[in-house]
Write a protein that holds these residues in place. Structure first.
Motif, mmCIF file in Angstrom:
data_model
loop_
_atom_site.group_PDB
_atom_site.id
_atom_site.type_symbol
_atom_site.label_atom_id
_atom_site.label_comp_id
_atom_site.label_asym_id
_atom_site.label_seq_id
_atom_site.Cartn_x
_atom_site.Cartn_y
_atom_site.Cartn_z
ATOM 1 N N ASP A 46 -6.563 -4.786 -2.013
ATOM 2 C CA ASP A 46 -7.618 -4.026 -1.351
ATOM 3 C C ASP A 46 -8.939 -4.776 -1.376
ATOM 4 O O ASP A 46 -9.649 -4.865 -0.368
ATOM 5 C CB ASP A 46 -7.801 -2.665 -2.050
ATOM 6 N N GLU A 106 2.918 -8.190 5.304
ATOM 7 C CA GLU A 106 3.146 -6.756 5.103
ATOM 8 C C GLU A 106 2.038 -6.120 4.274
ATOM 9 O O GLU A 106 1.559 -5.024 4.599
ATOM 10 C CB GLU A 106 4.501 -6.518 4.436
ATOM 11 N N THR A 107 1.632 -6.810 3.234
ATOM 12 C CA THR A 107 0.571 -6.254 2.391
ATOM 13 C C THR A 107 -0.741 -6.151 3.166
ATOM 14 O O THR A 107 -1.452 -5.141 3.083
ATOM 15 C CB THR A 107 0.388 -7.114 1.119
ATOM 16 N N SER A 149 -1.077 -5.789 6.337
ATOM 17 C CA SER A 149 -0.912 -4.693 7.303
ATOM 18 C C SER A 149 -1.060 -3.331 6.620
ATOM 19 O O SER A 149 -1.741 -2.438 7.132
ATOM 20 C CB SER A 149 0.464 -4.814 7.957
ATOM 21 N N ARG A 150 -0.428 -3.195 5.471
ATOM 22 C CA ARG A 150 -0.515 -1.920 4.742
ATOM 23 C C ARG A 150 -1.935 -1.605 4.307
ATOM 24 O O ARG A 150 -2.398 -0.466 4.426
ATOM 25 C CB ARG A 150 0.384 -1.978 3.508
ATOM 26 N N GLN A 178 -6.644 4.803 7.732
ATOM 27 C CA GLN A 178 -6.407 6.213 7.398
ATOM 28 C C GLN A 178 -7.601 6.834 6.672
ATOM 29 O O GLN A 178 -7.916 8.005 6.869
ATOM 30 C CB GLN A 178 -5.157 6.344 6.525
ATOM 31 N N SER A 218 -3.920 -0.544 7.255
ATOM 32 C CA SER A 218 -3.546 0.825 7.645
ATOM 33 C C SER A 218 -4.197 1.842 6.726
ATOM 34 O O SER A 218 -4.687 2.891 7.180
ATOM 35 C CB SER A 218 -2.023 0.995 7.588
ATOM 36 N N ARG A 219 -4.224 1.532 5.461
ATOM 37 C CA ARG A 219 -4.844 2.449 4.503
ATOM 38 C C ARG A 219 -6.338 2.583 4.782
ATOM 39 O O ARG A 219 -6.877 3.693 4.786
ATOM 40 C CB ARG A 219 -4.610 1.943 3.074
#
Lengths: 217, 217
Positions: free
Chosen positions: B143, B181-182, B184-185, B192, B188-189
């Motif tokens: 993050d 992937e990380t 992207s996640r 959100q 996305s978080r």
DNA sequence: CGTAATGTTGACAAGGGTCAAGCTTAGTGG
DNA sequence: CCACTAAGCTTGACCCTTGTCAACATTACG
């Protein structure tokens, strides 16, 4: 050993110029003074005016940054002969501390025009080292990082297989982006496999350099 | 948009000097030629002779290294106005590729004596950037890395909250030491939580810069 | 419009972090 | 000179973050 004499000094203080035989980095071009530091002592801090260039005469130095919550990243270790302390602005962007009893030669910072020619090669080399380090930390796993670290130490100690690790496991962890425990576990695994032999925690014999080379590819 | 014109070119080729209004990095001091590259095209490779300094006129560039097994570490992205391509030796230590349609101004490398004064400040700045990057990759979590990356992009795009991400998720991952992937996640978080709004995958609005600042401390 | 490249999401696994206990070593003072 | 102490190091158990593998969605491009 010079370090023994130095460790008896209670405070950093100026020495005469002929104590140590380290070849000056800027032969005949810059005035300098020598200074001794005990283990853990600060050489400069983030925000200090960058008014000198430094060269290690004996001992070892760690260069690092801190995050607000205390996490630390060591960006470089410096050993005998290494030059450090040049900065982008006129203030230091890092902290520098002696790892063990350490002698430092401080060159008064030359005027801008001369400075450039003197330190560009050193700065470019530091840049390459930082970028190598980036690859290791960004893309290699714990075994690869520690193997690369040991090999680097070996090369910088004249390629001899008997190496000293003046820094603590915590220093190594903060340099490699790992925890103390992970560093310790990897070193134990290397020991069990016979790649390295530890006489003491900070004195090692690299038994199979090629095994380490194979690990970090 | 210049990029549109450039994207029609089939091969890199020399342009006349007055096509673009980017201020030269070495005003009046060095001869130069302009060159266009398509997305993914190589500007130089590891081992190539380092015979020029480069400045981005439009588009974006990635600088990277590879491990034997294909793992890649991007050490820097360069955008309009950035100068890159100086090296410790006379050979390149990295690969440089255009990320999208990109115009590059190539300055013939000046003689050693002039070179030093010209590029020392640029080299020192690159060093600071590399060391900042080291702290992020070595000591921050996913993050924090992504938040710092987005803020950096924002600052380098004039501080405007609408930013473009010319690079792919794979590029971002290889820059931050994470997987696609990380990245992207995490994005996305952030989406959100309302910190960022993505109009498209590569066009974002930083809704709450302070939220991101709080994340990377 | 169809296809390939790029990006997102989920399920699962593993590498490394965290917490905790015990061991070693070096340094200190009686 | 030895015993005590504190710092540093090692090891184990457990857990969490991130990586891996896979399916699917979306976008860009021919």
């Amino acid at each position: 050993m010079l370090a023994q004499a130095a460790s008896q000094l209670s405070h950093p203080h100026a020495l005469t110029h002929d104590v140590v035989a380290t070849p000056p980095a800027f032969e005949g071009t810059l005035p300098y003074t020598d200074c001794c530091y005990r283990a853990g002592e600060e050489i400069y801090a983030l925000g200090d005016r960058a008014s000198a260039l430094y060269q290690v005469e004996f001992g070892a130095v760690r260069i690092f940054r801190l995050l607000a919550d205390g996490r630390r990243q060591i960006s470089a270790f410096h050993f005998v002969g290494d030059v450090f302390g040049f900065e982008a602005g006129d203030r230091h962007n890092f902290f520098a501390e002696a790892i063990c009893a350490t002698g430092i030669r401080a060159y008064r910072r030359p005027v801008e025009s001369e400075l450039a020619r003197e330190i560009l090669p050193v700065a470019l080399e530091a840049l390459v080292r930082a970028q190598d380090h980036l690859l290791i930390i960004g893309r290699q796993n714990a075994d690869e990082r520690v193997a690369a670290f040991l090999l680097d130490l070996m090369e910088r100690q004249d390629g001899l297989t008997r190496i000293e690790l003046p820094m603590s496991r915590a220093d190594i962890g903060d340099y490699l982006g790992l925890t103390i425990e992970t560093v310790s576990r990897v070193l134990s695994r290397f020991r069990q496999k016979g790649h390295v032999h530890f006489e003491r925690a900070r004195n090692a014999e690299i038994v199979h350099p090629d095994a380490l080379r194979a690990i970090c590819e």
